[in-house]
Design an enzyme around this catalytic site. Sequence first.
Site, PDB file in Angstrom:
ATOM      1  N   ASP A 309      78.579  12.225  40.511  1.00  0.00           N
ATOM      2  CA  ASP A 309      79.390  12.722  39.779  1.00  0.00           C
ATOM      3  C   ASP A 309      79.939  11.799  38.622  1.00  0.00           C
ATOM      4  O   ASP A 309      79.978  10.558  38.942  1.00  0.00           O
ATOM      5  CB  ASP A 309      80.540  13.095  40.843  1.00  0.00           C
ATOM      6  CG  ASP A 309      81.444  14.104  39.969  1.00  0.00           C
ATOM      7  OD1 ASP A 309      80.934  15.019  39.402  1.00  0.00           O
ATOM      8  OD2 ASP A 309      82.521  13.767  40.120  1.00  0.00           O
TER       9      ASP A 309
HETATM   10  N1  ATP Z   1      92.055  22.195  32.805  1.00  0.00           N
HETATM   11  C1  ATP Z   1      91.148  21.867  31.777  1.00  0.00           C
HETATM   12  N2  ATP Z   1      91.585  21.796  30.497  1.00  0.00           N
HETATM   13  C2  ATP Z   1      90.899  21.525  29.579  1.00  0.00           C
HETATM   14  N3  ATP Z   1      89.459  21.488  29.720  1.00  0.00           N
HETATM   15  C3  ATP Z   1      89.027  21.766  30.682  1.00  0.00           C
HETATM   16  C4  ATP Z   1      89.842  21.983  31.800  1.00  0.00           C
HETATM   17  N4  ATP Z   1      88.826  22.198  32.894  1.00  0.00           N
HETATM   18  C5  ATP Z   1      87.612  22.135  32.445  1.00  0.00           C
HETATM   19  N5  ATP Z   1      87.808  21.817  31.139  1.00  0.00           N
HETATM   20  C6  ATP Z   1      86.570  21.710  30.359  1.00  0.00           C
HETATM   21  O1  ATP Z   1      85.486  22.108  31.125  1.00  0.00           O
HETATM   22  C7  ATP Z   1      84.599  20.766  31.286  1.00  0.00           C
HETATM   23  C8  ATP Z   1      83.906  20.617  32.649  1.00  0.00           C
HETATM   24  O2  ATP Z   1      84.995  20.776  33.613  1.00  0.00           O
HETATM   25  P1  ATP Z   1      84.526  20.387  34.986  1.00  0.00           P
HETATM   26  O3  ATP Z   1      85.688  20.466  35.939  1.00  0.00           O
HETATM   27  O4  ATP Z   1      83.497  21.252  35.652  1.00  0.00           O
HETATM   28  O5  ATP Z   1      84.062  19.043  34.974  1.00  0.00           O
HETATM   29  P2  ATP Z   1      84.605  17.435  35.152  1.00  0.00           P
HETATM   30  O6  ATP Z   1      85.531  17.345  36.310  1.00  0.00           O
HETATM   31  O7  ATP Z   1      85.285  17.431  33.793  1.00  0.00           O
HETATM   32  O8  ATP Z   1      83.410  16.267  35.029  1.00  0.00           O
HETATM   33  P3  ATP Z   1      82.725  16.004  36.406  1.00  0.00           P
HETATM   34  O9  ATP Z   1      81.746  17.246  36.809  1.00  0.00           O
HETATM   35  O10 ATP Z   1      82.109  14.754  35.940  1.00  0.00           O
HETATM   36  O11 ATP Z   1      83.508  15.726  37.321  1.00  0.00           O
HETATM   37  C9  ATP Z   1      85.547  19.810  31.216  1.00  0.00           C
HETATM   38  O12 ATP Z   1      84.778  18.565  30.618  1.00  0.00           O
HETATM   39  C10 ATP Z   1      86.434  20.371  30.012  1.00  0.00           C
HETATM   40  O13 ATP Z   1      85.707  20.030  28.646  1.00  0.00           O
HETATM   41 ZN    ZN Z   2      84.489  15.454  39.253  1.00  0.00          ZN
END
Ligand code: ATP
Ligand code: ZN
Length: 618
Positions: A309
């Site tokens: 991840d």
């Molecule tokens: N609370 C939020 N505020 C702003 N953007 C968000 C938020 N949650 C998600 N996003 C957007 O959606 C995308 C994907 O989020 P997701 O939580 O699925 O992955 P991540 O945790 O950022 O990355 P990884 O999968 O590597 O853990 C983020 O990169 C961001 O651009």
């Molecule tokens: Zn994550």
Amino acid sequence: MIIKKPTKKNILWIAVVLITISFVLKEFLADTLITTCFMLVTALLAGIPVFKKALVALRYKIIGIDALVTIAVVGAVLIGEYWEAAAVTFLFMLGDYLESRTIEKTRSSIKTLLDQAPVKARVRKGSQEIEVRPEEVMKGDHVIVKPGEKISVDGTILEGSGYIDQSAITGEPLPVNRGVNEHVFSGTIIESGYLIISAEKVGDDTTFAKILELVEDAQDSKAKTQQFLERFSRFYTPAIILLSLSLYLVTKDIVLALTLLVIACPGALVISAPVSIVAGIGNGARSGVIVKGGEIMEKLGTVKVIAFDKTGTLTYGKPSVAGIQAFGIKEREVLRIAAAGESYSEHPLAKAIIQKAGEVSGPGKSLPEKSEIITGKGLSFTLDSVRYYLGNRKLMMDQSIRIDEIEEQILSQERKGHTQVLLANSEKILGIITIADRVRGDAKNAVSKLKSVGIRHIVMLTGDNDRSAKAISNELGLDEYFSELLPEDKVRVLRDLQEKYGRTAMVGDGVNDAPALASSDLGIAMGAAGSDVAIETADVVLMSSELDKLSYVIGLSRSTVRNMRQNIYFALLVASLLLAGVLVRSVHLSFGMLVHEFSVLLVIINAVRLTGYKEKSR
Ligand SMILES: Nc1ncnc2c1ncn2[C@@H]1O[C@H](COP(=O)(O)OP(=O)(O)OP(=O)(O)O)[C@@H](O)[C@H]1O
Ligand SMILES: [Zn+2]
């Protein structure tokens, strides 16, 4: 006079004396009544525990080693082979004793862990400090810890700071600095400084207690090989009885038949797998890596693909705001609106935005009237009666908000590995917040070590945008990356990887990747100290966030499996050599027992070697 129940060791000593006298008498007095008496007493003393165990096992419909030995000894006595009866029972007893002593060694890591359990706690009650046992501390108590003392609860530091040796929990050798509002764990030691801690988890709820419990469970859970061996010996022992019975019927040689019984004891074979696994799991636990059982230990060594991840695993997961751009409103306003919108989000991006807003305009911020999380994209909310959208490009496209004017700029930031969070109202983009997270310092080294231990395919899965995923993937030299994934996409990608390359392990921090951890062949949670969910769902738990531990644990697993195989082959070899020896009549009853016990001991000693396993440094 009260006679204390004699210990195993004392009985053994008495048996040693008796067998020695018997031997001397046999050599110098030949067969007299006294000689026979001594031999019978020895056989009785050493034989009764075996006989008892055999009875207990029979009650559960198990014919085991003890039954074989009992039959052989009774048989030997009946045909007048008193010396053989005495020698066999004595050797069996000695073997049993040495076995349990040595097995203790393979469990020594558990003992080391147990020794690290806190034994006392100092609690502040009013203006007084009182000393209590750790299980008497209540949630919310203020616990005081002085230099050199062990912390007895999981909690948050209220006052003071210090260097803390966390090796009991995370396996990290260097002490870490912790101060007010930071979290500390039970079982760790404060090397310098002074802390007052608010107790949050006490007694059996502490991370330390959980680790202990996991390791104990893990050592009990059985490997495939072990299950097979047990099933095998359930049929094996009755088969041996039948075999020696027929051998007797054919040859009419009762000594031969009894010898077969004794040497066919599957002792070494039965313990060959479990001792290795217990030693391997123990080694891991001491380095802050918990492998939940033998089956997982066996699987780990054959992993072909490792999927990481991104956020919190390959990166520190502590992103910070690196820049703000505003279109038509003030930058501060962009930050204020965004921070309000993120109020209810646990996402690392949200924390970064809220923190920055706090730094810029101080505490005290507005809350959104309505807020809705859009998984993998961001969120929408209403503030001061205006509808806002905050998130990535996908979110803006869903809302048909035009981004072509700023597209080039977004892409260039993303190519640097940064995440761009866009703020818009229902008509247009109002601002861009650039958020940077750093790749872990040891990530690159960990990846190359994994390659050197033969992991075929190393990939990254992330919900983040394609450009920043690519930047990190290139920097670390990954084989492949998958970006802009929703949680369910991660599960699908894992399944594809499994099909294409074979056994796949997923490494995550347990934050929003639980489904992926659960659906992979092997879920590895890291930095898990303090996160109960991660500790419970994963198959392998790295208490610290040191990525190097991955190649270590893969190496450990392979060594454990190799050790187990050595033991099994050795046990089989000894058993067949003895069998051949018996059939050509050159192995005697007591000599057979001697070799048999010796092989059991060698198997255990081989496993003890594993407790000293270390990853070879390159
Ligand atoms: N609370 C939020 N505020 C702003 N953007 C968000 C938020 N949650 C998600 N996003 C957007 O959606 C995308 C994907 O989020 P997701 O939580 O699925 O992955 P991540 O945790 O950022 O990355 P990884 O999968 O590597 O853990 C983020 O990169 C961001 O651009
Ligand atoms: Zn994550």
